[in-house]
Design a protein around this motif. Structure first.
Motif, mmCIF file in Angstrom:
data_model
loop_
_atom_site.group_PDB
_atom_site.id
_atom_site.type_symbol
_atom_site.label_atom_id
_atom_site.label_comp_id
_atom_site.label_asym_id
_atom_site.label_seq_id
_atom_site.Cartn_x
_atom_site.Cartn_y
_atom_site.Cartn_z
ATOM 1 N N THR A 187 -0.960 -11.318 33.803
ATOM 2 C CA THR A 187 -2.275 -10.686 33.884
ATOM 3 C C THR A 187 -2.575 -10.227 35.302
ATOM 4 O OG1 THR A 187 -3.094 -12.065 32.073
ATOM 5 C CG2 THR A 187 -4.739 -11.014 33.468
ATOM 6 N N GLY A 188 -2.251 -11.068 36.284
ATOM 7 C CA GLY A 188 -2.493 -10.701 37.671
ATOM 8 C C GLY A 188 -1.653 -9.524 38.112
ATOM 9 N N LEU A 189 -0.393 -9.454 37.647
ATOM 10 C CA LEU A 189 0.463 -8.317 38.002
ATOM 11 C C LEU A 189 -0.060 -7.035 37.384
ATOM 12 C CD1 LEU A 189 3.043 -7.319 39.378
ATOM 13 C CD2 LEU A 189 4.275 -7.822 37.251
ATOM 14 N N ARG A 190 -0.496 -7.116 36.133
ATOM 15 C CA ARG A 190 -1.069 -5.924 35.497
ATOM 16 C C ARG A 190 -2.300 -5.449 36.263
ATOM 17 N NH1 ARG A 190 -1.332 -7.527 30.617
ATOM 18 N NH2 ARG A 190 0.247 -6.216 29.616
ATOM 19 N N ARG A 191 -3.108 -6.402 36.698
ATOM 20 C CA ARG A 191 -4.302 -6.053 37.460
ATOM 21 C C ARG A 191 -3.920 -5.386 38.794
ATOM 22 N NH1 ARG A 191 -7.099 -10.497 36.177
ATOM 23 N NH2 ARG A 191 -6.154 -11.691 37.852
ATOM 24 N N LEU A 192 -2.819 -5.834 39.378
ATOM 25 C CA LEU A 192 -2.366 -5.281 40.657
ATOM 26 C C LEU A 192 -1.975 -3.809 40.537
ATOM 27 C CD1 LEU A 192 -1.430 -5.816 43.647
ATOM 28 C CD2 LEU A 192 0.823 -6.334 42.678
ATOM 29 N N VAL A 193 -1.355 -3.427 39.417
ATOM 30 C CA VAL A 193 -0.842 -2.059 39.290
ATOM 31 C C VAL A 193 -1.764 -1.130 38.504
ATOM 32 C CG1 VAL A 193 1.517 -2.890 39.460
ATOM 33 C CG2 VAL A 193 0.510 -2.574 37.201
ATOM 34 N N THR A 194 -2.772 -1.656 37.832
ATOM 35 C CA THR A 194 -3.621 -0.830 36.965
ATOM 36 C C THR A 194 -4.283 0.311 37.737
ATOM 37 O OG1 THR A 194 -4.072 -2.652 35.442
ATOM 38 C CG2 THR A 194 -5.660 -0.844 35.486
ATOM 39 N N GLY A 195 -4.060 1.524 37.220
ATOM 40 C CA GLY A 195 -4.707 2.709 37.778
ATOM 41 C C GLY A 195 -4.178 3.155 39.126
ATOM 42 N N ARG A 196 -3.042 2.615 39.568
ATOM 43 C CA ARG A 196 -2.541 2.923 40.901
ATOM 44 C C ARG A 196 -1.233 3.696 40.817
ATOM 45 N NH1 ARG A 196 -3.201 -2.398 44.551
ATOM 46 N NH2 ARG A 196 -3.651 -0.823 46.135
ATOM 47 N N SER A 197 -0.919 4.391 41.883
ATOM 48 C CA SER A 197 0.363 5.087 41.975
ATOM 49 C C SER A 197 1.390 4.130 42.570
ATOM 50 C CB SER A 197 0.235 6.340 42.847
ATOM 51 O OG SER A 197 -0.186 6.019 44.161
ATOM 52 N N VAL A 198 2.556 4.039 41.906
ATOM 53 C CA VAL A 198 3.576 3.055 42.277
ATOM 54 C C VAL A 198 4.901 3.770 42.478
ATOM 55 C CG1 VAL A 198 4.799 0.967 41.559
ATOM 56 C CG2 VAL A 198 2.404 1.302 40.892
ATOM 57 N N CYS A 199 5.603 3.451 43.577
ATOM 58 C CA CYS A 199 6.954 3.971 43.767
ATOM 59 C C CYS A 199 7.910 2.821 44.024
ATOM 60 C CB CYS A 199 7.021 4.991 44.905
ATOM 61 S SG CYS A 199 6.852 4.315 46.563
ATOM 62 N N LEU A 200 9.037 2.853 43.334
ATOM 63 C CA LEU A 200 10.103 1.873 43.505
ATOM 64 C C LEU A 200 11.180 2.526 44.365
ATOM 65 C CD1 LEU A 200 11.494 -0.788 42.842
ATOM 66 C CD2 LEU A 200 12.205 0.175 40.646
ATOM 67 N N VAL A 201 11.384 1.981 45.573
ATOM 68 C CA VAL A 201 12.258 2.612 46.568
ATOM 69 C C VAL A 201 13.625 1.953 46.570
ATOM 70 C CG1 VAL A 201 12.500 3.226 49.010
ATOM 71 C CG2 VAL A 201 10.222 3.105 47.973
ATOM 72 N N ALA A 202 14.676 2.760 46.471
ATOM 73 C CA ALA A 202 16.043 2.242 46.482
ATOM 74 C C ALA A 202 16.407 1.743 47.879
ATOM 75 C CB ALA A 202 17.025 3.320 46.038
ATOM 76 N N GLY A 203 17.369 0.829 47.937
ATOM 77 C CA GLY A 203 17.798 0.288 49.223
ATOM 78 C C GLY A 203 18.971 1.030 49.830
ATOM 79 N N ALA A 204 19.262 2.226 49.347
ATOM 80 C CA ALA A 204 20.389 3.006 49.873
ATOM 81 C C ALA A 204 20.178 3.336 51.349
ATOM 82 C CB ALA A 204 20.546 4.297 49.065
ATOM 83 N N ALA A 205 21.273 3.354 52.102
ATOM 84 C CA ALA A 205 21.194 3.616 53.547
ATOM 85 C C ALA A 205 20.562 4.977 53.822
ATOM 86 C CB ALA A 205 22.585 3.537 54.155
ATOM 87 N N ARG A 206 20.859 5.963 52.995
ATOM 88 C CA ARG A 206 20.298 7.305 53.211
ATOM 89 C C ARG A 206 18.782 7.280 53.106
ATOM 90 N NH1 ARG A 206 21.375 12.612 49.346
ATOM 91 N NH2 ARG A 206 19.681 13.898 50.210
ATOM 92 N N VAL A 207 18.264 6.555 52.114
ATOM 93 C CA VAL A 207 16.818 6.466 51.932
ATOM 94 C C VAL A 207 16.189 5.746 53.120
ATOM 95 C CG1 VAL A 207 14.973 5.539 50.473
ATOM 96 C CG2 VAL A 207 17.036 6.490 49.420
ATOM 97 N N THR A 208 16.792 4.642 53.523
ATOM 98 C CA THR A 208 16.248 3.858 54.636
ATOM 99 C C THR A 208 16.233 4.671 55.923
ATOM 100 O OG1 THR A 208 17.063 1.813 53.618
ATOM 101 C CG2 THR A 208 16.525 1.734 55.957
ATOM 102 N N ASP A 209 17.330 5.380 56.203
ATOM 103 C CA ASP A 209 17.405 6.170 57.435
ATOM 104 C C ASP A 209 16.350 7.264 57.466
ATOM 105 O OD1 ASP A 209 19.497 4.618 58.242
ATOM 106 O OD2 ASP A 209 21.066 6.032 57.652
ATOM 107 N N GLU A 210 16.171 7.949 56.345
ATOM 108 C CA GLU A 210 15.176 9.025 56.313
ATOM 109 C C GLU A 210 13.755 8.464 56.423
ATOM 110 O OE1 GLU A 210 15.307 12.300 53.711
ATOM 111 O OE2 GLU A 210 17.487 12.224 53.406
#
Length: 427
Positions: free
Chosen positions: A243-266
């Protein structure tokens, strides 16, 4: 496996001069391993995974060469023996550790192995001495936290017994003092017997000494089961459930970021469009190892791997909420106690979130298995909650970020893909 096992036993005996052929000077470690293998061969087929790993480590020890090779292989073999957990294996681990500390008295790893083996055998006073040798040689305070905590626990166990024994004159006090170096099961049983007898005696629990004895017994029992934590409340971190996790994300924009070196460097580049894109989301989510200097992590998820996941590195990088996926429950609990760092998170996922894919109370999906990536486990959970206003993946279109089946699941549900932004939108 039988032929391989027999061949290994012959190789060990040959290296130690037990095969009838003159060989270089034998080592005590190989003699010890040879004796262990002989006993193991006599006990029947080898079908235990941990013992198989130990046998493999012994094989590596017989072939190790070079300046540090034999010593490193000696420590690995001792650690494998300790991880196996049987009495014969634990005694082998101790014997190997004794030889290792004799060969290199300033080896941190050798003293840690020696302390762990003594600890597992219930020889707590000697374990404290070995652990303190390790701590005296250890220059990295972060790496020493686990051993320092274990050493403090062993000292607390002794203090509980000493105080309890001081409350009881005569035979009962002597029985409690004798538990300093008793196996955990015996310590629990004897202490409980003494407490029951005193509670049923004259005065019972109305006697302040008996009440204090009961308190000490409870503390001793807890410390036998799990180490004391420097900060049990983890700096005020609050547990969060479904319930708390649902409340945390409700109505919000969420991005899941990969741990690839290219992503981190940029992302680290101050003028990078990708960094600005990520910073524009309400919730930035990352998994597993957090890169140094990450601008922001609102939600961090990790998956416990291996037979002893509580021995992994501490989760010290800052995150708003931290979710830990893992099974079985005792391993999950022990890992949280050992690896969470006070002040490194504001919220921590509770047991209801530890295995969302196969928990029938949540998704209950079959077929994903224990090797499912952390990123997909978290993505599937967020998609199931269906509360985020926007759910995007950043960098997961790059090769190797998701296994083929998980990648196919994402591709089938993607509503938009932008290769320039490395962004995949799910809603």
């Amino acid at each position: 496996m039988g032929q391989t096992f027999t061949g290994l036993l012959r190789a060990v005996r040959a290296r130690t001069g037990q095969g009838g052929t003159a060989r270089p000077a034998p080592t005590a470690a190989l003699r010890l391993c040879g004796d262990y293998l002989a006993g193991l061969a006599a006990s029947g087929p080898l079908d235990d995974v941990r013992r198989t790993r130990l046998v493999s480590a012994i094989g590596d020890l017989t072939t190790a060469t070079g300046t540090d090779g034999p010593f490193d292989a000696l420590l690995r073999t001792g650690q494998r023996a300790l991880e196996t957990g049987g009495e014969a294996e634990t005694r082998l681990a101790l014997d190997l550790a004794v030889e290792a500390t004799g060969l290199r008295p300033r080896s941190k790893g050798a003293w840690r192995l020696r302390g762990g083996a003594l600890d597992a055998l219930g020889r707590r006073a000697e374990a404290v001495q070995a652990y303190e040798q390790h701590l005296a040689l250890q220059q990295n305070p972060a790496a020493a936290e686990e051993i320092a905590r274990r050493t403090a626990t062993l000292k607390d166990l002794r203090a509980c017994l000493d105080e309890a024994a001081g409350l009881l004159p005569g035979e009962d006090g002597a029985r409690l003092r004798a538990l300093h170096d008793a196996p955990a099961g015996q310590a629990r049983t004897v202490f409980a017997e003494v407490v029951r007898a005193r509670s049923a005696g004259a005065g019972g629990t109305a006697d302040p000494a008996v009440r204090r004895l009961v308190t000490l017994y409870a503390a001793h029992r807890r410390l036998l089961d799990r180490d004391r934590m420097a900060d049990p409340l983890l700096g005020g971190a609050e547990p969060v459930g479904v319930t708390g996790l649902r409340r945390l994300v409700t109505g919000r924009s969420v991005c899941l970021v990969a741990g690839a070196a290219r992503v981190t460097d940029e992302e680290r580049d101050p003028g990078s469009p990708l960094g600005k894109l990520i910073d524009g989301y309400d919730l930035v989510v990352r998994c597993d190892t957090l890169p140094a200097g990450s601008p922001r992590t609102d939600l961090h998820a990790v998956t416990l791997r291996g037979d002893t996941p509580w021995t992994g590195p501490a989760w010290h990088r800052k995150a708003g909420t931290r979710l830990v996926f893992g099974d079985p429950l005792p391993h999950w609990r022990r890992s949280l106690r050992a690896r969470l760092v006070a002040g490194a998170q504001d919220h921590i996922g509770d047991a209801s979130l530890r295995r969302p894919l196969d928990d029938p109370a949540l998704l209950g999906e079959d077929g994903w298995g224990p090797r499912t990536s952390t990123a997909f486990t978290l993505l599937r959970l967020l998609d199931f909650l269906d509360a985020a206003d926007r759910l995007d993946l950043i960098g997961f279109g790059l090769p190797g970020q998701l296994p083929p089946r998980e990648h196919a699941w994402v591709t089938a549900r993607a509503t938009h893909q932008d290769e320039t932004e490395m962004r995949t939108a799910l809603r």
